[in-house]
Design an enzyme around this catalytic site. Structure first.
Site, PDB file in Angstrom:
ATOM      1  N   ASP A  66      15.356  -5.249 -47.600  1.00 61.85           N
ATOM      2  CA  ASP A  66      15.223  -5.527 -46.167  1.00 61.85           C
ATOM      3  C   ASP A  66      14.968  -6.997 -45.848  1.00 61.85           C
ATOM      4  OD1 ASP A  66      15.516  -2.783 -45.864  1.00 61.85           O
ATOM      5  OD2 ASP A  66      13.361  -2.436 -45.898  1.00 61.85           O
ATOM      6  N   LYS A 100      19.829  -9.031 -45.528  1.00 61.76           N
ATOM      7  CA  LYS A 100      21.118  -9.212 -46.215  1.00 61.76           C
ATOM      8  C   LYS A 100      22.290  -8.955 -45.260  1.00 61.76           C
ATOM      9  CE  LYS A 100      19.762  -6.135 -49.228  1.00 61.76           C
ATOM     10  NZ  LYS A 100      18.323  -6.012 -48.883  1.00 61.76           N
ATOM     11  N   GLY A 137      19.928   0.062 -45.669  1.00 66.77           N
ATOM     12  CA  GLY A 137      20.120  -0.034 -44.227  1.00 66.77           C
ATOM     13  C   GLY A 137      20.255  -1.505 -43.899  1.00 66.77           C
ATOM     14  N   HIS A 138      21.477  -1.933 -43.620  1.00 70.39           N
ATOM     15  CA  HIS A 138      21.743  -3.351 -43.381  1.00 70.39           C
ATOM     16  C   HIS A 138      22.036  -3.561 -41.897  1.00 70.39           C
ATOM     17  CE1 HIS A 138      22.908  -4.078 -47.880  1.00 70.39           C
ATOM     18  NE2 HIS A 138      21.687  -3.601 -47.717  1.00 70.39           N
ATOM     19  N   THR A 183      14.008   7.234 -50.504  1.00 68.53           N
ATOM     20  CA  THR A 183      14.583   7.451 -49.167  1.00 68.53           C
ATOM     21  C   THR A 183      15.121   8.878 -49.027  1.00 68.53           C
ATOM     22  OG1 THR A 183      16.709   6.619 -49.953  1.00 68.53           O
ATOM     23  CG2 THR A 183      15.243   5.021 -48.891  1.00 68.53           C
ATOM     24  N   ARG A 214      26.471  11.301 -67.852  1.00 69.14           N
ATOM     25  CA  ARG A 214      27.885  11.612 -68.054  1.00 69.14           C
ATOM     26  C   ARG A 214      28.287  12.992 -67.523  1.00 69.14           C
ATOM     27  NH1 ARG A 214      27.431   9.846 -74.155  1.00 69.14           N
ATOM     28  NH2 ARG A 214      25.533  11.020 -73.794  1.00 69.14           N
ATOM     29  N   GLN A 260      19.219  -3.145 -51.608  1.00 72.82           N
ATOM     30  CA  GLN A 260      17.833  -3.156 -52.089  1.00 72.82           C
ATOM     31  C   GLN A 260      17.426  -4.606 -52.415  1.00 72.82           C
ATOM     32  OE1 GLN A 260      20.006  -0.381 -53.626  1.00 72.82           O
ATOM     33  NE2 GLN A 260      19.390   0.348 -51.640  1.00 72.82           N
ATOM     34  N   THR A 297      14.409   1.472 -57.471  1.00 72.28           N
ATOM     35  CA  THR A 297      15.570   2.316 -57.204  1.00 72.28           C
ATOM     36  C   THR A 297      16.273   2.567 -58.541  1.00 72.28           C
ATOM     37  OG1 THR A 297      17.474   2.661 -55.749  1.00 72.28           O
ATOM     38  CG2 THR A 297      17.189   0.422 -56.640  1.00 72.28           C
ATOM     39  N   VAL A 342      16.469   2.813 -42.452  1.00 70.11           N
ATOM     40  CA  VAL A 342      17.002   4.110 -42.868  1.00 70.11           C
ATOM     41  C   VAL A 342      16.039   5.226 -42.495  1.00 70.11           C
ATOM     42  CG1 VAL A 342      17.608   5.519 -44.888  1.00 70.11           C
ATOM     43  CG2 VAL A 342      18.367   3.152 -44.750  1.00 70.11           C
ATOM     44  N   GLY A 355      12.867   4.813 -40.920  1.00 66.37           N
ATOM     45  CA  GLY A 355      11.961   4.582 -39.797  1.00 66.37           C
ATOM     46  C   GLY A 355      10.514   4.424 -40.222  1.00 66.37           C
ATOM     47  N   ARG A 356      10.247   4.492 -41.534  1.00 65.41           N
ATOM     48  CA  ARG A 356       8.865   4.385 -42.015  1.00 65.41           C
ATOM     49  C   ARG A 356       8.318   2.984 -41.771  1.00 65.41           C
ATOM     50  NH1 ARG A 356       9.538   5.992 -48.207  1.00 65.41           N
ATOM     51  NH2 ARG A 356      11.471   4.853 -47.864  1.00 65.41           N
ATOM     52  N   LYS A 409      13.430 -14.583 -40.910  1.00 67.59           N
ATOM     53  CA  LYS A 409      12.257 -14.124 -40.158  1.00 67.59           C
ATOM     54  C   LYS A 409      11.133 -15.150 -40.068  1.00 67.59           C
ATOM     55  CE  LYS A 409      12.264  -9.617 -39.587  1.00 67.59           C
ATOM     56  NZ  LYS A 409      12.284  -8.151 -39.697  1.00 67.59           N
ATOM     57  N   VAL A 421      16.301 -17.446 -37.681  1.00 70.69           N
ATOM     58  CA  VAL A 421      15.192 -17.497 -36.717  1.00 70.69           C
ATOM     59  C   VAL A 421      15.256 -16.365 -35.700  1.00 70.69           C
ATOM     60  CG1 VAL A 421      14.789 -19.963 -37.004  1.00 70.69           C
ATOM     61  CG2 VAL A 421      16.470 -19.192 -35.311  1.00 70.69           C
TER      62      VAL A 421
HETATM   63  P1  GDP Z   1      18.684  -5.748 -45.123  1.00 74.98           P
HETATM   64  O1  GDP Z   1      18.484  -4.392 -45.651  1.00 74.98           O
HETATM   65  O2  GDP Z   1      18.350  -6.813 -46.111  1.00 74.98           O
HETATM   66  O3  GDP Z   1      20.039  -5.963 -44.524  1.00 74.98           O
HETATM   67  O4  GDP Z   1      17.640  -5.922 -43.936  1.00 74.98           O
HETATM   68  P2  GDP Z   1      17.295  -4.836 -42.796  1.00 74.98           P
HETATM   69  O5  GDP Z   1      18.404  -4.783 -41.817  1.00 74.98           O
HETATM   70  O6  GDP Z   1      16.846  -3.552 -43.391  1.00 74.98           O
HETATM   71  O7  GDP Z   1      15.980  -5.476 -42.179  1.00 74.98           O
HETATM   72  C1  GDP Z   1      15.968  -6.737 -41.632  1.00 74.98           C
HETATM   73  C2  GDP Z   1      15.535  -6.623 -40.163  1.00 74.98           C
HETATM   74  O8  GDP Z   1      15.180  -7.900 -39.668  1.00 74.98           O
HETATM   75  C3  GDP Z   1      16.640  -6.134 -39.261  1.00 74.98           C
HETATM   76  O9  GDP Z   1      16.069  -5.432 -38.186  1.00 74.98           O
HETATM   77  C4  GDP Z   1      17.282  -7.423 -38.754  1.00 74.98           C
HETATM   78  O10 GDP Z   1      17.916  -7.270 -37.509  1.00 74.98           O
HETATM   79  C5  GDP Z   1      16.074  -8.314 -38.632  1.00 74.98           C
HETATM   80  N1  GDP Z   1      16.278  -9.734 -38.883  1.00 74.98           N
HETATM   81  C6  GDP Z   1      17.096 -10.346 -39.776  1.00 74.98           C
HETATM   82  N2  GDP Z   1      16.879 -11.678 -39.771  1.00 74.98           N
HETATM   83  C7  GDP Z   1      15.911 -11.902 -38.857  1.00 74.98           C
HETATM   84  C8  GDP Z   1      15.213 -13.077 -38.423  1.00 74.98           C
HETATM   85  O11 GDP Z   1      15.444 -14.193 -38.878  1.00 74.98           O
HETATM   86  N3  GDP Z   1      14.240 -12.894 -37.470  1.00 74.98           N
HETATM   87  C9  GDP Z   1      13.933 -11.671 -36.955  1.00 74.98           C
HETATM   88  N4  GDP Z   1      12.956 -11.603 -36.048  1.00 74.98           N
HETATM   89  N5  GDP Z   1      14.563 -10.556 -37.347  1.00 74.98           N
HETATM   90  C10 GDP Z   1      15.531 -10.670 -38.292  1.00 74.98           C
HETATM   91  P1  IMO Z   2      18.161  -2.326 -48.322  1.00 72.12           P
HETATM   92  O1  IMO Z   2      19.526  -2.477 -48.936  1.00 72.12           O
HETATM   93  C1  IMO Z   2      13.983  -1.308 -48.896  1.00 72.12           C
HETATM   94  C2  IMO Z   2      13.061   1.804 -51.826  1.00 72.12           C
HETATM   95  C3  IMO Z   2      12.495   3.103 -51.326  1.00 72.12           C
HETATM   96  C4  IMO Z   2      11.643   3.506 -52.504  1.00 72.12           C
HETATM   97  C5  IMO Z   2      12.475   3.048 -53.695  1.00 72.12           C
HETATM   98  C6  IMO Z   2      13.328   4.142 -54.314  1.00 72.12           C
HETATM   99  O2  IMO Z   2      18.193  -1.906 -46.901  1.00 72.12           O
HETATM  100  O3  IMO Z   2      17.330  -3.534 -48.572  1.00 72.12           O
HETATM  101  P2  IMO Z   2      15.566   5.370 -53.567  1.00 72.12           P
HETATM  102  O4  IMO Z   2      15.930   6.065 -52.289  1.00 72.12           O
HETATM  103  O5  IMO Z   2      16.458   4.210 -53.866  1.00 72.12           O
HETATM  104  O6  IMO Z   2      15.434   6.303 -54.701  1.00 72.12           O
HETATM  105  O7  IMO Z   2      14.091   4.782 -53.304  1.00 72.12           O
HETATM  106  O8  IMO Z   2      13.312   2.001 -53.205  1.00 72.12           O
HETATM  107  N1  IMO Z   2      14.337   1.397 -51.200  1.00 72.12           N
HETATM  108  C7  IMO Z   2      14.459   0.401 -50.318  1.00 72.12           C
HETATM  109  N2  IMO Z   2      13.524  -0.366 -49.733  1.00 72.12           N
HETATM  110  N3  IMO Z   2      15.277  -1.526 -48.627  1.00 72.12           N
HETATM  111  C8  IMO Z   2      16.231  -0.779 -49.229  1.00 72.12           C
HETATM  112  O9  IMO Z   2      17.545  -1.059 -49.103  1.00 72.12           O
HETATM  113  C9  IMO Z   2      15.836   0.268 -50.078  1.00 72.12           C
HETATM  114  N4  IMO Z   2      16.494   1.204 -50.805  1.00 72.12           N
HETATM  115  C10 IMO Z   2      15.577   1.880 -51.496  1.00 72.12           C
HETATM  116  O10 IMO Z   2      11.742   2.932 -50.147  1.00 72.12           O
HETATM  117  O11 IMO Z   2      10.451   2.761 -52.491  1.00 72.12           O
HETATM  118 MG    MG Z   3      17.445  -2.625 -45.159  1.00 69.35          MG
END
Ligand code: GDP
Ligand code: IMO
Ligand code: MG
Length: 424
Positions: free
Chosen positions: A13, A16, A40-41, A131, A145, A225, A240, A301, A303-304, A332, A414
């Protein structure tokens, strides 16, 4: 031509999705190399917000092709849901023709989800905090396998193979947990989804990626991840089930190590983690709560609420080493605006010693962070568009991190929107 890799340096998170979207216009192909719908991107542009789980984050650019690589695990139901969501938003991928799927990507079966739930229930207090998308069980079948790959759907005995695996799963569920809940509805949806996915190009993607390179086209591998969730190097067992590091891009796409170009490592100006496991610089106080609120730190993904803490240099240095990071992106930074002081974890107290690396026994020994105080900045930076507008104290934080990490920070994010990105 080489493949650039973009991946997370913390516990996921890091932003990416947003950064891949920002960079996509400069690439011919964006290829996801591991993970599945546990990811969840999030992307934001033109006032719209999208969360992608299995589809690469280059999908919104007409001239960029997207590939779900062999290292990815696919839940057909979830993927079709994602495809439908994009169609409703005006992006019909079948019409656009900008999504390919590797034949070798493994399938998440309805029973993989049941096994994930059951295994977490059995762990009780010690659960991973998965998740619940079936990730652990499907990668177990891959390495065991036993797995089914999406390319197998064209085989005449696909249903037989499916039944064989399901029989194994139901026996396991029966002996381990005493009962198997009815999954017939999900099974029907699974086969219906596979029919829809069969309309997409199912390809030998390793050949395609390498021919892109041969033709001088630009390829970006998108990680899911984060490095600290890597199956080998993360905080095992709280990880993971795939290699989230640069090496994972080689096996997850079929690229030779010598073909890796830039490695772009992303980190937040602070740190978060979802699920269980060690987090030495975690803040369980009001400051942590404030970062969670301001940073909207809730799982994309599940909501936690995400656990929050200060940036962790030993962990970041480890991640940079493992991945061979050549460029950094910090996201951020805006979330920390208004803090009088911010902190950086520079070392750990561990078994009576001061150390500057992540110890093997991080889960049991619970190292304590040693924090360095840094002046915060007060300015709202979400509207800045130029390096000259970066507050002096934020610039000092950036300089400090670059010196410690020995890699340049190339972009500063930012805000969540595509435009809220500054090239340094
Ligand atoms: P990812 O899994 O690495 O793609 O990241 P996520 O989407 O799960 O979580 C990143 C969260 O931060 C998302 O809600 C983005 O919209 C938000 N975000 C990304 N870059 C920034 C930033 O520079 N500032 C703020 N405030 N939010 C950001
Ligand atoms: P993105 O790509 C943050 C965490 C889960 C748990 C562990 C194992 O959005 O950054 P799994 O479902 O893979 O067996 O869970 O990994 N986890 C993530 N945490 N961002 C993710 O993906 C994650 N994918 C899995 O919360 O701790
Ligand atoms: Mg994510």
């Amino acid at each position: 031509m080489n493949v650039d890799v973009l991946l997370g340096l913390q516990w996921g998170d890091e932003g990416k999705g947003k950064i891949v979207d920002v960079l996509s216009a400069g690439y011919d192909l964006i290829a996801r190399f591991q993970g599945g719908p546990n990811a969840g991107h999030t992307l934001e542009f033109d006032g719209k917000k999208f969360v992608l789980n299995t589809i690469p984050s280059g999908i919104f650019f007409d001239n960029t092709m997207n590939l779900i690589g062999n290292g990815v695990v696919i839940d057909p139901i979830a993927l079709v849901k994602e495809i439908d969501m994009l169609k409703i938003a005006g992006h019909d991928l079948l019409v656009k023709g900008n999504l390919m799927i590797s034949r070798k990507a493994h399938l998440i079966l309805p029973t993989h989800l049941l096994l994930d739930v059951a295994s977490e229930q059995k762990l009780g207090e010690d659960k991973i905090g998965s998740t619940l998308k079936g990730i652990g069980p499907v990668y177990m079948d891959k390495t065991g396998r036993n797995g089914l790959r999406i390319g197998d759907i064209t085989l005449p005995d696909f249903e037989e193979r499916y039944q064989k695996l399901v029989t194994k799963h139901t026996a396991l569920l029966g002996t381990m947990y005493g009962e198997v809940v009815d999954f017939s509805e999900r099974e029907e949806a699974f086969f219906a989804a596979l029919k829809i996915l069969s309309q997409f190009p199912l390809v030998d993607s390793e050949h395609i990626v390498n021919s892109y390179l041969k033709q001088g086209k630009k390829v970006l591998a998108e990680g899911a991840q984060g490095t600290l969730l890597d199956i080998d190097f993360g905080s095992y067992p709280f990880v993971t089930s795939s290699n989230t590091t640069t090496a994972g891009a080689c096996t997850g796409l079929g690229i030779a190590p010598g073909k890796i170009g830039e490695v772009i490592g992303i980190f937040k100006a602070y740190c978060t983690r979802v699920g269980g496991g060690p987090f030495p610089s975690e803040l369980t106080n009001g400051t942590g709560e404030e970062i969670r609120r301001t940073g909207k730190e809730f799982g994309a993904v599940s909501g936690r609420p995400r656990r929050t803490g200060w940036i962790d240099l030993p962990a970041l240095k480890y991640a940079i080493m493992l991945n061979g990071v050549t460029q950094l992106v910090m996201t951020k930074a805006d979330v920390l605006s208004g803090f009088e002081k911010i902190y950086v974890c520079t070392h750990y107290h561990h078994q009576g010693e001061v150390i500057d690396y992540m110890p093997y026994d991080i889960c049991s020994a619970k190292p304590e962070p040693i924090l360095k105080e840094i002046d915060g900045w007060n300015e709202d930076i979400m509207g800045i568009t130029d390096t000259l507008q970066i507050p002096a104290k934020l610039m000092a934080y950036i300089d400090f991190l670059q010196k410690e990490l020995e890699v340049s920070i190339k972009y500063l994010s930012v805000g969540p929107d595509r435009r809220q990105t500054i090239s340094l």
